[in-house]
Design a protein around this motif. Structure first.
Motif, PDB file in Angstrom:
ATOM      1  N   GLU A 175     -17.136  12.025  -0.813  1.00 25.32           N
ATOM      2  CA  GLU A 175     -16.521  12.800   0.267  1.00 25.32           C
ATOM      3  C   GLU A 175     -15.843  11.907   1.303  1.00 25.32           C
ATOM      4  OE1 GLU A 175     -19.611  16.568   0.553  1.00 25.32           O
ATOM      5  OE2 GLU A 175     -20.156  14.670   1.512  1.00 25.32           O
ATOM      6  N   ARG A 176     -16.030  10.598   1.166  1.00 24.35           N
ATOM      7  CA  ARG A 176     -15.459   9.678   2.157  1.00 24.35           C
ATOM      8  C   ARG A 176     -13.971   9.453   1.912  1.00 24.35           C
ATOM      9  NH1 ARG A 176     -20.330   5.241   1.456  1.00 24.35           N
ATOM     10  NH2 ARG A 176     -22.010   6.748   1.771  1.00 24.35           N
ATOM     11  N   ILE A 177     -13.270   9.096   2.982  1.00 20.26           N
ATOM     12  CA  ILE A 177     -11.844   8.770   2.894  1.00 20.26           C
ATOM     13  C   ILE A 177     -11.691   7.442   2.160  1.00 20.26           C
ATOM     14  CG2 ILE A 177      -9.733   8.308   4.187  1.00 20.26           C
ATOM     15  CD1 ILE A 177     -10.682  11.145   4.548  1.00 20.26           C
ATOM     16  N   ALA A 178     -10.810   7.399   1.168  1.00 20.64           N
ATOM     17  CA  ALA A 178     -10.509   6.137   0.476  1.00 20.64           C
ATOM     18  C   ALA A 178      -9.347   5.455   1.201  1.00 20.64           C
ATOM     19  CB  ALA A 178     -10.139   6.400  -0.979  1.00 20.64           C
ATOM     20  N   VAL A 179      -9.566   4.207   1.627  1.00 22.55           N
ATOM     21  CA  VAL A 179      -8.542   3.444   2.347  1.00 22.55           C
ATOM     22  C   VAL A 179      -8.098   2.279   1.479  1.00 22.55           C
ATOM     23  CG1 VAL A 179      -8.047   2.042   4.378  1.00 22.55           C
ATOM     24  CG2 VAL A 179      -9.486   4.070   4.598  1.00 22.55           C
ATOM     25  N   PHE A 180      -6.789   2.175   1.238  1.00 19.39           N
ATOM     26  CA  PHE A 180      -6.219   1.080   0.463  1.00 19.39           C
ATOM     27  C   PHE A 180      -5.445   0.183   1.422  1.00 19.39           C
ATOM     28  CE2 PHE A 180      -6.973   4.585  -2.314  1.00 19.39           C
ATOM     29  CZ  PHE A 180      -7.444   4.018  -3.493  1.00 19.39           C
ATOM     30  N   SER A 181      -5.867  -1.067   1.511  1.00 19.19           N
ATOM     31  CA  SER A 181      -5.329  -1.970   2.526  1.00 19.19           C
ATOM     32  C   SER A 181      -4.793  -3.250   1.893  1.00 19.19           C
ATOM     33  CB  SER A 181      -6.434  -2.319   3.534  1.00 19.19           C
ATOM     34  OG  SER A 181      -5.997  -3.238   4.497  1.00 19.19           O
ATOM     35  N   ASP A 182      -3.611  -3.692   2.350  1.00 21.32           N
ATOM     36  CA  ASP A 182      -3.029  -4.946   1.887  1.00 21.32           C
ATOM     37  C   ASP A 182      -3.940  -6.119   2.251  1.00 21.32           C
ATOM     38  OD1 ASP A 182      -1.253  -7.445   2.175  1.00 21.32           O
ATOM     39  OD2 ASP A 182       0.147  -6.036   1.274  1.00 21.32           O
ATOM     40  N   ALA A 183      -4.042  -7.080   1.377  1.00 19.47           N
ATOM     41  CA  ALA A 183      -4.944  -8.216   1.577  1.00 19.47           C
ATOM     42  C   ALA A 183      -4.604  -9.041   2.815  1.00 19.47           C
ATOM     43  CB  ALA A 183      -4.924  -9.122   0.346  1.00 19.47           C
ATOM     44  N   LEU A 184      -3.347  -9.005   3.258  1.00 20.65           N
ATOM     45  CA  LEU A 184      -2.956  -9.803   4.423  1.00 20.65           C
ATOM     46  C   LEU A 184      -2.708  -8.952   5.663  1.00 20.65           C
ATOM     47  CD1 LEU A 184      -0.608 -12.565   2.928  1.00 20.65           C
ATOM     48  CD2 LEU A 184      -3.069 -12.618   3.369  1.00 20.65           C
ATOM     49  N   ASN A 185      -3.314  -7.779   5.708  1.00 23.96           N
ATOM     50  CA  ASN A 185      -3.142  -6.938   6.892  1.00 23.96           C
ATOM     51  C   ASN A 185      -3.717  -7.607   8.132  1.00 23.96           C
ATOM     52  OD1 ASN A 185      -1.614  -4.704   6.239  1.00 23.96           O
ATOM     53  ND2 ASN A 185      -3.347  -3.517   5.480  1.00 23.96           N
ATOM     54  N   GLU A 201     -18.049   6.222   6.536  1.00 26.33           N
ATOM     55  CA  GLU A 201     -17.046   7.281   6.610  1.00 26.33           C
ATOM     56  C   GLU A 201     -15.869   7.031   5.674  1.00 26.33           C
ATOM     57  OE1 GLU A 201     -17.583   8.870  11.192  1.00 26.33           O
ATOM     58  OE2 GLU A 201     -16.252   7.176  10.817  1.00 26.33           O
ATOM     59  N   VAL A 202     -15.659   5.790   5.254  1.00 24.57           N
ATOM     60  CA  VAL A 202     -14.569   5.474   4.332  1.00 24.57           C
ATOM     61  C   VAL A 202     -15.075   4.549   3.233  1.00 24.57           C
ATOM     62  CG1 VAL A 202     -12.899   5.606   6.242  1.00 24.57           C
ATOM     63  CG2 VAL A 202     -13.663   3.355   5.415  1.00 24.57           C
ATOM     64  N   VAL A 203     -14.325   4.513   2.152  1.00 20.98           N
ATOM     65  CA  VAL A 203     -14.524   3.527   1.088  1.00 20.98           C
ATOM     66  C   VAL A 203     -13.240   2.710   1.030  1.00 20.98           C
ATOM     67  CG1 VAL A 203     -14.985   3.143  -1.348  1.00 20.98           C
ATOM     68  CG2 VAL A 203     -16.024   5.094  -0.183  1.00 20.98           C
ATOM     69  N   ALA A 204     -13.345   1.400   1.187  1.00 17.98           N
ATOM     70  CA  ALA A 204     -12.158   0.546   1.295  1.00 17.98           C
ATOM     71  C   ALA A 204     -11.847  -0.169  -0.014  1.00 17.98           C
ATOM     72  CB  ALA A 204     -12.345  -0.476   2.407  1.00 17.98           C
ATOM     73  N   PHE A 205     -10.566  -0.267  -0.318  1.00 17.52           N
ATOM     74  CA  PHE A 205     -10.067  -1.018  -1.468  1.00 17.52           C
ATOM     75  C   PHE A 205      -8.953  -1.944  -0.963  1.00 17.52           C
ATOM     76  CE2 PHE A 205     -11.553   3.089  -2.892  1.00 17.52           C
ATOM     77  CZ  PHE A 205     -12.313   2.792  -4.024  1.00 17.52           C
ATOM     78  N   VAL A 206      -9.049  -3.205  -1.294  1.00 17.16           N
ATOM     79  CA  VAL A 206      -8.042  -4.182  -0.862  1.00 17.16           C
ATOM     80  C   VAL A 206      -7.176  -4.555  -2.054  1.00 17.16           C
ATOM     81  CG1 VAL A 206      -7.664  -6.479   0.115  1.00 17.16           C
ATOM     82  CG2 VAL A 206      -9.570  -5.074   0.934  1.00 17.16           C
ATOM     83  N   TYR A 207      -5.861  -4.372  -1.907  1.00 15.85           N
ATOM     84  CA  TYR A 207      -4.960  -4.744  -2.997  1.00 15.85           C
ATOM     85  C   TYR A 207      -4.248  -6.051  -2.669  1.00 15.85           C
ATOM     86  CZ  TYR A 207      -1.272  -2.439  -0.162  1.00 15.85           C
ATOM     87  OH  TYR A 207      -0.418  -2.064   0.840  1.00 15.85           O
ATOM     88  N   LYS A 208      -3.860  -6.778  -3.715  1.00 20.89           N
ATOM     89  CA  LYS A 208      -3.182  -8.061  -3.542  1.00 20.89           C
ATOM     90  C   LYS A 208      -1.923  -7.886  -2.714  1.00 20.89           C
ATOM     91  CE  LYS A 208      -4.828  -9.550  -8.097  1.00 20.89           C
ATOM     92  NZ  LYS A 208      -4.420  -9.871  -9.492  1.00 20.89           N
ATOM     93  N   HIS A 209      -1.634  -8.893  -1.902  1.00 17.94           N
ATOM     94  CA  HIS A 209      -0.550  -8.783  -0.926  1.00 17.94           C
ATOM     95  C   HIS A 209       0.765  -8.337  -1.554  1.00 17.94           C
ATOM     96  CE1 HIS A 209       2.039  -9.444   2.413  1.00 17.94           C
ATOM     97  NE2 HIS A 209       2.626 -10.495   1.885  1.00 17.94           N
ATOM     98  N   CYS A 210       1.266  -7.190  -1.083  1.00 19.28           N
ATOM     99  CA  CYS A 210       2.552  -6.626  -1.517  1.00 19.28           C
ATOM    100  C   CYS A 210       2.629  -6.371  -3.019  1.00 19.28           C
ATOM    101  CB  CYS A 210       3.715  -7.533  -1.076  1.00 19.28           C
ATOM    102  SG  CYS A 210       4.025  -7.495   0.683  1.00 19.28           S
ATOM    103  N   PHE A 221       0.558  -7.852   7.721  1.00 16.50           N
ATOM    104  CA  PHE A 221       1.122  -8.516   6.836  1.00 16.50           C
ATOM    105  C   PHE A 221       1.269  -9.709   7.717  1.00 16.50           C
ATOM    106  CE2 PHE A 221       0.699  -5.166   4.604  1.00 16.50           C
ATOM    107  CZ  PHE A 221       1.814  -4.557   4.067  1.00 16.50           C
ATOM    108  N   SER A 222       1.023 -10.453   8.861  1.00 16.76           N
ATOM    109  CA  SER A 222       0.549 -10.946  10.131  1.00 16.76           C
ATOM    110  C   SER A 222       0.969 -12.369  10.279  1.00 16.76           C
ATOM    111  CB  SER A 222      -0.953 -10.718  10.217  1.00 16.76           C
ATOM    112  OG  SER A 222      -1.651 -11.539  10.982  1.00 16.76           O
ATOM    113  N   MET A 223       0.640 -13.285   9.321  1.00 16.24           N
ATOM    114  CA  MET A 223       0.867 -14.691   9.636  1.00 16.24           C
ATOM    115  C   MET A 223       1.846 -15.353   8.682  1.00 16.24           C
ATOM    116  SD  MET A 223       0.195 -16.895  11.871  1.00 16.24           S
ATOM    117  CE  MET A 223      -0.914 -15.802  12.745  1.00 16.24           C
ATOM    118  N   ASP A 224       1.952 -14.925   7.456  1.00 19.77           N
ATOM    119  CA  ASP A 224       2.772 -15.719   6.538  1.00 19.77           C
ATOM    120  C   ASP A 224       3.400 -14.894   5.425  1.00 19.77           C
ATOM    121  OD1 ASP A 224       0.029 -15.455   5.568  1.00 19.77           O
ATOM    122  OD2 ASP A 224       0.784 -16.529   3.839  1.00 19.77           O
TER     123      ASP A 224
END
Length: 436
Positions: A175-185, A201-210, A221-224
């Protein structure tokens, strides 16, 4: 996105049933003066945005950092050209921004001090929200104290959807929100996700940058870095129906014909559900904002804790932001100058650049500190970026170009950087354009 609208409406109904819906009530201030004066080209005030001076003690502390003490003070010019700030448009020193802040301070001081939901929200804040919503082509906007707090507020509000709909208990994993986040966020996004993850409250998934193939596989996407691949993200959004939230901190006012940011540049404004931005970079002021639909604003201002429990921005700051948005709209030449500077830097270095942010990776901390001392001696404020901001052995010099720089500034900077450019250094050195 009817499914998301239904979820948010259900969460809002739950809040309303518990009398927990919150709204801002603006304190009325006299309307701002007539639109400020704008100019057809750079003025002497622009140099104030990039010409700085360090006191001698600070200068020698920096020179001694990570190096071997010589026992003798170096003769180094205390006046420097700033190439490590985020004032891309050069607006922080603009006469209109100065006058707006001074006039508001003279009339209202810092303004009412309190959170936006209590007494800190004024008609000036409302004007800025309306201007940003118009710029970003969204229904509404929520002004926040910082860009960091804006991202945190979005994440906590997003996580609250699952908990509000799981009455009297913690939401089950399905029932939790699935969050997909870029690795360099950015760290603010990462910290927000970690917080709501800990609250179950959420389940997080990190995908490879771009990497859209990886994201597609995980779904969906922050430093490089570089530009987020918005067209590809939009395609996946249409395929899977997920909520697309972006942080356009570096793109706002810099990208697009009107300064609408990366979504305007890529022609996908209508496909972005929530866009977070900052007013401390290209706007040259301070603060953060969230542009979104009316329903999302109602939810965020009722459940976004970093917004709810923070004191609102002072009125002089908000007045300066309002002036900065007007200047950005009228002085479009500033955006043209920024991108000409990017092209000029690229032509001198033969690098493939996509933004005014350039990271030159030099490797170890020792190498980065050595490079920073060299730039300081050469008359430039270019800060070495080290862990924990970046991973071990990927330390770098982070350079930002501004409309306030001159071509001569850039030419001299490139000459000073020559020992660290790829064709004049070892094969482990590389340069990347930073993401907007």
């Amino acid at each position: 996105m009817a499914q998301w609208d239904a979820l948010v409406d259900a969460a809002l109904a739950r809040l309303a049933s518990r009398n927990l819906l919150r709204a801002t009530r603006p304190i009325a201030l006299a309307p701002p003066p007539a639109p400020p004066e704008t100019f057809a080209g750079p003025g002497p005030w622009d140099r104030a945005a990039v010409e700085i001076q360090l006191d001698r003690a600070t200068l020698h502390q920096w020179l001694a950092e990570g190096g071997e003490a010589t026992g003798q003070e170096e003769e180094v010019d205390e006046k420097l050209i700033l190439f490590s700030g985020n004032d891309y448009m050069g607006l922080s020193s603009h006469p209109a921004i100065r006058k707006a802040a001074v006039k508001a301070a003279q009339e209202y001081g810092m303004g009412p001090r309190g959170s936006a939901l209590i007494c800190g929200y004024t008609t000036y804040h409302k004007l800025v929200e309306e201007s940003l919503a118009e710029l970003k082509k969204k229904e509404d906007c929520l002004l926040c104290p910082t860009g960091f707090s804006a991202n945190m507020a979005v994440m906590t509000a997003l996580g609250s959807v699952s908990s509000l709909l799981s009455v009297g208990r913690k939401p089950a994993e399905g029932e939790r929100i699935a969050v997909f986040s870029d690795a360099l966020n950015h760290a603010s996004i990462i910290d927000g996700i970690r917080l709501v993850e800990r609250q179950q409250e959420v389940v997080a998934f990190v995908y490879k940058h771009c990497d859209m193939h990886h994201l597609d596989f995980l779904l969906l996407f922050s430093m490089d870095g570089d530009f987020a691949p918005l067209p590809e993200l939009v395609k996946l959004r249409r395929k899977y129906g997920f909520l697309l939230v972006i942080d356009d901190a570096h793109g706002t006012l810099v990208c697009g014909e009107n300064g609408g940011g990366a979504p305007e540049l890529f022609g996908c404004e209508n496909d972005i559900d929530i866009s977070v931005g900052t007013l401390s970079k290209a706007a040259g002021c301070q603060g953060g904002f969230i542009v979104c639909s009316n329903r999302w604003k109602r939810l965020i201002q009722s459940r976004g804790r970093s917004f709810i429990f923070s004191t609102a921005l002072p009125v002089p700051v908000v007045a300066s932001v309002y002036a900065a948005l007007h200047v950005s709209k009228k002085e479009r030449w500033r955006r043209s100058v920024i991108w000409r500077h990017v092209q000029y830097f690229a032509s001198l270095t033969k690098l493939d650049l996509t933004s005014p942010i350039i990271s030159i990776v030099v490797g170890s901390e020792e190498a980065a500190l050595r490079a920073g001392r060299h730039m300081l001696r050469s008359g430039f404020h270019v800060t070495p970026i080290r862990p924990p901001t970046v991973p071990q052995n990927s330390c770098r010099l982070r350079i930002t170009l501004s409309a306030s720089h001159s071509l001569d500034d850039i030419k001299r900077l490139v000459d000073a950087l020559s020992p660290w450019l790829p064709d004049k250094h070892d094969e482990q050195t590389y340069v990347m354009a930073s993401k907007l």
